[in-house]
Design a protein around this motif. Structure first.
Motif, short mmCIF file in Angstrom:
data_model
loop_
_atom_site.label_atom_id
_atom_site.label_comp_id
_atom_site.label_asym_id
_atom_site.label_seq_id
_atom_site.Cartn_x
_atom_site.Cartn_y
_atom_site.Cartn_z
N THR A 747 0.84 -1.19 0.00
CA THR A 747 0.00 0.00 0.00
C THR A 747 0.88 1.24 0.00
O THR A 747 1.85 1.31 0.77
N PRO A 748 0.60 2.24 -0.84
CA PRO A 748 1.40 3.46 -0.87
C PRO A 748 1.54 4.07 0.53
O PRO A 748 0.58 4.14 1.29
N GLY A 749 2.74 4.52 0.83
CA GLY A 749 3.03 5.07 2.14
C GLY A 749 3.68 4.06 3.06
O GLY A 749 4.40 4.43 3.99
N TYR A 750 3.40 2.77 2.82
CA TYR A 750 3.95 1.70 3.65
C TYR A 750 5.06 0.93 2.94
O TYR A 750 5.77 0.15 3.58
N ILE A 751 5.19 1.09 1.62
CA ILE A 751 6.14 0.28 0.86
C ILE A 751 7.56 0.77 1.08
O ILE A 751 7.83 1.97 1.04
N ASP A 752 8.46 -0.15 1.33
CA ASP A 752 9.87 0.14 1.54
C ASP A 752 10.45 0.81 0.30
O ASP A 752 10.46 0.22 -0.79
N PRO A 753 10.96 2.05 0.40
CA PRO A 753 11.52 2.73 -0.78
C PRO A 753 12.67 1.96 -1.42
O PRO A 753 12.88 2.04 -2.63
N ALA A 754 13.41 1.19 -0.60
CA ALA A 754 14.55 0.44 -1.14
C ALA A 754 14.10 -0.62 -2.15
O ALA A 754 14.87 -1.03 -3.01
N CYS A 755 12.84 -1.07 -2.03
CA CYS A 755 12.35 -2.11 -2.93
C CYS A 755 12.26 -1.62 -4.37
O CYS A 755 12.39 -2.41 -5.31
N PHE A 756 12.03 -0.33 -4.55
CA PHE A 756 11.93 0.20 -5.90
C PHE A 756 13.28 0.24 -6.61
O PHE A 756 13.35 0.30 -7.83
N ILE A 791 3.56 15.41 2.67
CA ILE A 791 4.75 15.05 3.45
C ILE A 791 4.57 13.67 4.05
O ILE A 791 3.52 13.35 4.62
N HIS A 792 5.58 12.83 3.93
CA HIS A 792 5.52 11.49 4.50
C HIS A 792 5.75 11.56 6.00
O HIS A 792 6.47 12.43 6.51
N ILE A 793 5.15 10.63 6.72
CA ILE A 793 5.19 10.65 8.19
C ILE A 793 6.61 10.55 8.73
O ILE A 793 6.94 11.12 9.76
N THR A 794 7.50 9.83 8.04
CA THR A 794 8.89 9.71 8.51
C THR A 794 9.58 11.06 8.51
O THR A 794 10.34 11.37 9.43
N GLU A 795 9.32 11.88 7.49
CA GLU A 795 9.95 13.20 7.43
C GLU A 795 9.47 14.09 8.57
O GLU A 795 10.26 14.80 9.20
N LYS A 796 8.16 14.04 8.84
CA LYS A 796 7.62 14.86 9.92
C LYS A 796 8.25 14.52 11.26
O LYS A 796 8.69 15.38 12.01
N VAL A 797 8.29 13.21 11.56
CA VAL A 797 8.79 12.79 12.87
C VAL A 797 10.28 13.06 12.99
O VAL A 797 10.76 13.50 14.04
N GLN A 798 11.05 12.82 11.93
CA GLN A 798 12.49 13.07 11.98
C GLN A 798 12.80 14.53 12.27
O GLN A 798 13.71 14.84 13.05
N MET A 799 12.05 15.44 11.67
CA MET A 799 12.26 16.86 11.92
C MET A 799 12.01 17.21 13.39
O MET A 799 12.76 17.98 14.00
N LYS A 800 10.96 16.64 13.94
CA LYS A 800 10.63 16.94 15.33
C LYS A 800 11.59 16.27 16.30
O LYS A 800 11.91 16.83 17.36
N ILE A 801 12.08 15.08 15.94
CA ILE A 801 13.06 14.39 16.78
C ILE A 801 14.33 15.22 16.88
O ILE A 801 14.94 15.35 17.94
N LYS A 802 14.77 15.78 15.74
CA LYS A 802 15.99 16.59 15.73
C LYS A 802 15.87 17.81 16.65
O LYS A 802 16.86 18.29 17.19
#
Length: 883
Positions: A747-756, A791-802
């Motif tokens: 499902t889009p949003g859940y697929i591992d980008p490395a797989c592409f 914006i993908h959820i990983t980007e949002k969380v990474q920005m806030k974690i930093k």
């Protein structure tokens, strides 16, 4: 009303305190010159230098004009730790199961000339003990149960100045004392023990445990040199001199006020000691009640002449930051008095250290390999200070065990060390590119969990142990030993002494120094792929299910094709499915492969019936895949297949009444309950355990390929079950194809980008998708926000974690009802799962362990119970079994 368990006189028959000698003490004058020691004239205790208890740090002298505590020699110097984040003292020997008291003192004295006292954390082993706050002098004390043959006291730099220490001691404590102390709970003295009415402190040898009882003058002091008869009780035995002084007030109308510092979120245990020190005339009465704040605590109490009375709180204690007051009763002609008091607060010690044998081996490793990394303290805990090159897991007893050890390019010369045999949980060992010599010892093959061994770039000789070769042959071990020209194997991989490969048909495939044409290899792979693809297409055209053949190669008409499914699955007819669904009356979900209907079996059990669309080009394939997988996998946290119907491609599942996790995380779910933090943690653990079963409990292993919040379903008590296996694939299919799928799905949003990039999906692809689910759980947001920015959820969380902003990450609907440390750890696990580099992602087994550690930090339960929610709306949701 505060809980009180008190007593006037404790009548126990056990003998008094066990004997304690200063020979059992460890007393370190931190900063004393190497090899120096001295015996204190006042207490007769031997004080020694830091070595051999620590090997790091720098000694400094404290300026005499600032040292206001010059009464003890150890205040004249400090040990400072400018290098590394964590620096530790190892105190030994201790005995597991026995109680000890550790005391540390910190006199800044402007030793560094900065005139700014630092702030840093103090750890007892792997558990936080105290934050040493800015100030010229701080004392810390804790009583604990040893869990090994040594204990470490660690100073951790938190970025607010250089940690230092003046004095550190360890004292054994009688097993009868401080009964509240357990391996998971320590008692910490949050302020000085009070010796009311005294002018000097009492320590060793008057107190055999070297506890400090400090003078405290409040009111009017009184004293009596006569011996006070003590309660025959081991737990509360105190030095006799402590009971020979007391304080009272000037008049019967004046209350005796005793403030206790602390905070309302700490549980304080208070022990009060009373003894009448004046021979009262016949008509005189001393009687009083004790209040904690405005609440009655105990009374009335009339202390007997020269006889000890002990009043204490247990087991709930009281909130810190209270003021105790002793108030005379109406019968009393004399004001109240008190002789001594001890107050302690609890400190949870939730984490157990790394297995002792493994710690010993790691310390030996540190010496041999001359590790210049910051290998200080426990190798595995706390998680943020885990040793570089080390990964860990928990064993059944909750002790940390080392699972990964990377010693590549460490400059080691010599044979493979024998103490590696201590690592019974080691799955991955990398000792590549050192100067390891000699043979591979047999014990390496006997490491039970080892599945990856890298010995490349060394100078090994001799034979490879046959057991190691066998494990490699069986696919149980990835073995890398190339660039070892003198290494020959018993499988005859070498013909000559220079390591030239000998050809043998049944040789083990091990990376050795061989020259293979990359072009030829590529052509072979492409040819094999084309052949395999054609074979699959031919089989797909022939039949959906392969019908077994008899010994003559003919199709066996007596064996129906449904035999490929598990015998426990019920076979339904089309009319059965129609009756179960009441003529497909109530659709409860719809997806790309069909519709899901609610239904009832004849026994009244609710079910969900997925009808695979026969118009879908992939419909029969998905039906076959899901049916085959679910009839051979059975797990508490996987949705159960109850039966199937091949006539209309129907699958009959257990019904889960609470819908999907996605339903309860969605902002649009007005009819759903908002899951609290405890429930979210439990659901994450349960879903991870279901995925762990697919990856590690199934043979061959299974890749789910569509892990998402919508495929995590919840039953009546919100227990999680992983669902929808239509896209799942085994690592190794029956037809011998590759163990890794080459078809990107999900499902889009859940697929591992490395797989592409690789066009392959493997277990790390599932880990990535599960990491997205974890981010959804903590934030309450979908993987992709469909606004102007997408914006993908990983980007949002990474920005806030930093930015160090955990509060803005956690779903605001939880309303702050969560443990911050647990939330931080949860977010870190999620981001590790979604690392762009597949090799850096944890295994699902490691994820399960770390999520359970989050539960420990939160103090939440693993049990399946109907949880408490912020919102209390009714739930009448359907189970979305279709995508």
């Amino acid at each position: 009303m505060l809980f009180l368990a008190g007593m006037m006189v404790l009548l126990f028959t056990v003998a008094s305190a066990q004997s304690t000698s200063s020979a059992d003490f460890i007393s370190i004058d931190c900063g004393l010159g190497v090899g120096k020691k001295y015996t204190d004239a006042d207490d007769g205790i031997l004080y020694v230098a830091d070595e051999p208890y620590t090997s790091t740090g720098v000694n400094f002298r404290v300026r005499q004009d600032i040292n206001s505590k010059s009464d003890k020699p150890y205040y004249a110097n400090v040990r400072s730790f400018p290098d590394g984040i964590r620096n530790c003292y190892t105190l030994a020997p201790v005995s597991a199961g026995l109680k000890y008291r550790v005391e540390a003192e910190f006199l800044y004295g402007n030793y560094d000339g900065l005139r700014v006292p630092p702030t840093f954390d103090l750890y007892l082993g792997v558990n936080i003990w105290k934050t040493v706050t800015s100030g010229n002098f701080t004392r810390a004390e804790i009583i604990f149960v040893a869990v090994g043959d040594s204990v470490q006291v660690c100073l951790v730099n938190t970025g607010d100045g250089t940690p230092f220490i003046s004095y550190l001691n360890l004292r054994p404590i009688s097993s009868f004392k401080y009964s509240l102390v357990s391996p998971s709970l320590g008692l910490l003295v949050n302020w000085d023990r009070r010796n009311f009415g005294a002018t000097s402190q009492i320590r060793y040898p008057q107190d055999p445990y070297d506890r400090g009882w400090y003078p405290f003058i409040v009111g009017k002091p009184i004293a009596n040199n006569s011996t006070v008869t003590q309660v025959n009780n081991n737990e509360f035995v105190v030095p006799p001199a402590l009971l020979q002084t007391a304080v009272t007030t000037s008049s019967v109308t004046e209350n005796l006020i005793i403030p206790i510092p602390g905070s309302s979120n700490e549980t304080t245990f208070v022990i009060m000691y009373f003894a009448e020190l004046q021979q009262l005339p016949a008509k005189e009465i001393r009687e009083f009640n004790i209040y904690a704040g405005d609440d009655f605590f105990y009374g009335p109490l009339g202390p007997a002449y020269l006889r000890e009375n002990v009043i204490y709180t247990r087991p709930t204690g009281v909130s810190g930051g209270l003021t105790f007051s002793l108030r005379s009763t109406s019968n009393s002609t004399l004001p109240p008095l008190i002789n001594a008091m001890e107050a302690l607060v609890t400190r949870p010690l939730p984490f157990l250290p790394t297995n002792n044998d493994e710690v010993t081996a790691m310390l030996e490793m540190k010496k041999l390999f001359k590790v210049n990394k910051n290998w200080e303290g426990d190798p595995c805990l706390p998680q943020k200070l885990i040793w570089q090159g080390v990964e860990c897991s928990l064993d059944s007893s909750k002790y940390s065990r080392i699972s990964t050890l990377n010693l590549s390019q460490s400059g080691y010369s010599g044979p493979i060390p024998a103490f590696l045999s201590s690592f019974k949980y080691l799955t991955s060992l990398d000792m590549s590119y050192n100067n390891i010599t000699g043979e591979i010892p047999p014990f390496v093959a006997q490491l039970p969990a080892l599945n990856y061994l890298n010995l490349e770039g060394n100078n090994l000789t001799g034979d490879i142990p046959q057991a190691l070769m066998t494990r490699s042959q069986n696919g149980q071990l990835v073995l890398r030993i190339n660039n070892n020209p003198m290494l020959c194997s018993r499988a005859n991989l070498c013909d000559t002494k220079d390591g030239t490969k000998r050809t043998k048909k049944n040789k083990v495939i091990i990376p050795v120094a061989v020259a293979v044409s990359a072009f030829v290899l590529l052509v072979m792979i492409v040819a094999l792929a084309v052949f395999t693809l054609k074979r699959r297409q031919a089989k797909a055209k022939a039949t959906v299910f392969e019908v077994p053949s008899n010994s003559m190669g003919q199709k066996n008409s007596n064996i129906d094709q449904e035999n490929i499914l598990h015998s426990e699955s019920q076979i339904y007819s089309l009319s059965d499915i129609t009756n179960i669904t009441n003529n497909f009356e109530r659709p409860i979900g719809k997806g790309g492969f069909g519709t899901v209907y609610h239904g009832y079996l004849q026994n009244g059990v609710q079910v969900a019936v997925k009808i695979i669309s026969q118009l879908s080009a992939e419909g029969e394939k998905q039906f076959r895949a899901e049916a085959q997988l679910l009839t051979r996998v059975h797990h508490k946290y996987l949705v159960s297949l109850l039966g199937y119907c091949k006539e209309n491609l129907a699958l009959v599942y257990e019904f889960l009444s609470r819908g999907s996790l996605a339903d309860h995380l969605s902002d649009n779910s007005a009819d759903k309950n908002t899951l609290n933090w405890d429930s979210r943690l439990r659901i994450a653990v349960e879903a991870a355990q279901g995925l762990d079963y697919l990856h590690n409990g199934c043979k061959p292993s299974i890749i789910h390929r569509d892990v998402k919040a919508a495929n995590i379903l919840l039953n009546d008590c919100f227990e999680a079950k992983l669902a929808d296996f239509g896209l799942s694939r085994s690592y190794k299919l029956d037809d011998g194809n590759s163990h890794i799928s080459t078809c990107i799905a999900g499902t889009p949003g859940y697929i591992d980008p490395a797989c592409f990039m690789t066009n392959r999906m493997n277990e790390t692809s599932d880990i990535y998708s599960f990491g997205i689910v974890l981010l959804e759980i903590i934030t309450g947001n979908p993987p992709i926000t469909f606004d102007d920015y997408r914006i993908h959820i990983t980007e949002k969380v990474q920005m806030k974690i930093k930015c160090g902003d955990i509060e803005s990450i956690v779903d605001q609907r939880i309303q702050g009802q969560y443990d911050v440390n647990a939330a931080w750890k949860f977010a870190e696990i999620a981001l590790a799962c979604t690392s762009p580099n597949q090799s850096e992602r944890p295994s699902i087994s490691d994820v399960v362990v770390q999520l359970k550690e989050c539960q420990l930090l939160q103090g939440s339960s693993d049990s399946c119970t109907d949880p408490t929610y912020i919102a209390h709306n009714s739930v009448n949701s359907a189970t979305p079994y279709a995508r």
